[in-house]
Design a protein around this motif. Structure first.
Motif, mmCIF file in Angstrom:
data_model
loop_
_atom_site.group_PDB
_atom_site.id
_atom_site.type_symbol
_atom_site.label_atom_id
_atom_site.label_comp_id
_atom_site.label_asym_id
_atom_site.label_seq_id
_atom_site.Cartn_x
_atom_site.Cartn_y
_atom_site.Cartn_z
ATOM 1 N N VAL A 10 66.993 68.854 -20.626
ATOM 2 C CA VAL A 10 65.949 69.345 -21.419
ATOM 3 C C VAL A 10 64.728 68.635 -21.461
ATOM 4 O O VAL A 10 63.707 69.162 -21.163
ATOM 5 N N VAL A 13 63.153 68.460 -17.815
ATOM 6 C CA VAL A 13 62.613 69.583 -17.518
ATOM 7 C C VAL A 13 61.006 69.673 -18.293
ATOM 8 O O VAL A 13 60.063 70.270 -17.611
ATOM 9 N N SER A 17 57.469 69.964 -16.747
ATOM 10 C CA SER A 17 56.461 71.177 -16.956
ATOM 11 C C SER A 17 55.288 70.570 -17.344
ATOM 12 O O SER A 17 54.044 71.098 -17.081
ATOM 13 N N PRO A 42 60.273 75.714 -17.319
ATOM 14 C CA PRO A 42 61.630 75.855 -17.672
ATOM 15 C C PRO A 42 62.387 77.196 -16.737
ATOM 16 O O PRO A 42 63.526 77.136 -16.811
ATOM 17 N N ASN A 46 65.770 76.771 -14.803
ATOM 18 C CA ASN A 46 66.751 77.748 -15.362
ATOM 19 C C ASN A 46 67.512 78.338 -13.905
ATOM 20 O O ASN A 46 68.552 78.443 -13.647
#
Length: 197
Positions: A10, A13, A17, A42, A46
């Motif tokens: 998390v 990412v 981002s 994200p 995913n």
């Protein structure tokens, strides 16, 4: 098989981002595009994770018929079901050997074999494996030759895979056209904004 814990993933990412959003905003000169890139990060992560999961699942599906044939041959040779699975794990490659190896380990630690197989089927999410586990459960309650059942299931899975491959081949052109048409407006927007804002 991702070598990051969920929390680390998390953070990774989120950092990528933010960096991607800032870079896009600076390159294009539009803060809106930077925010869009920030929100898309994200989604892309995913999609990458789901793609890896699907790739592992497809590899497992491709190996399953051969593994069932090997287990059925071992059963016909007089081995027990657990020993047949163990021998198949020694012969097969990942991901199938890893998943069935986990079943063997759980069974050695005292868990019933059928419960371990059910957990593996739920973890992997392969429909063919669900059918195999259900068939094994029914066979253990009603009796009969497990080797013959596994041979029948193997033939059924192979025939189903053949039909599925044929459908994928026949629809490949339409799927590719859909990808190109979906990506075209976004690509044109980015190219026009970068080349002539």
């Amino acid at each position: 098989r991702i070598m990051l814990r969920p929390g680390e993933l998390v953070v990774f990412v989120a950092a990528l981002s933010v960096i991607g959003g800032v870079v896009i905003a600076l390159v294009t000169g539009h803060a809106v595009l930077g925010v869009i890139a920030l929100l898309i990060g994200p989604v892309i992560a995913n999609a990458v994770i789901n793609r890896r999961v699907d790739k592992r699942r497809r590899a497992f599906e491709a190996q399953l018929p051969g593994a069932l044939s090997l287990v059925a041959a071992s059963l016909s040779g007089g081995h027990t079901f657990l020993r047949s699975i163990q021998m198949m794990c020694e012969e097969a490659s990942a991901p199938l050997s890893e998943e069935f190896g986990r079943v063997v380990t759980e069974t050695r630690l005292g868990d019933p074999l059928l419960d371990s197989l059910r957990r593996m089927a739920a973890r992997i999410g392969v429909k063919d494996l669900d059918w195999v586990v259900q068939a094994i459960a029914i066979q253990q309650t009603t009796g009969g030759r497990l080797a013959d059942l596994l041979h029948t299931l193997t033939d059924y899975i192979r025939a189903r895979e053949e039909v599925s491959r044929e459908v994928r081949v026949l629809t490949a052109e339409n799927r590719m056209s859909a990808w190109v048409l979906a990506a075209l407006p976004v690509a044109l927007l980015l190219i026009i904004n970068i080349s002539d804002p």
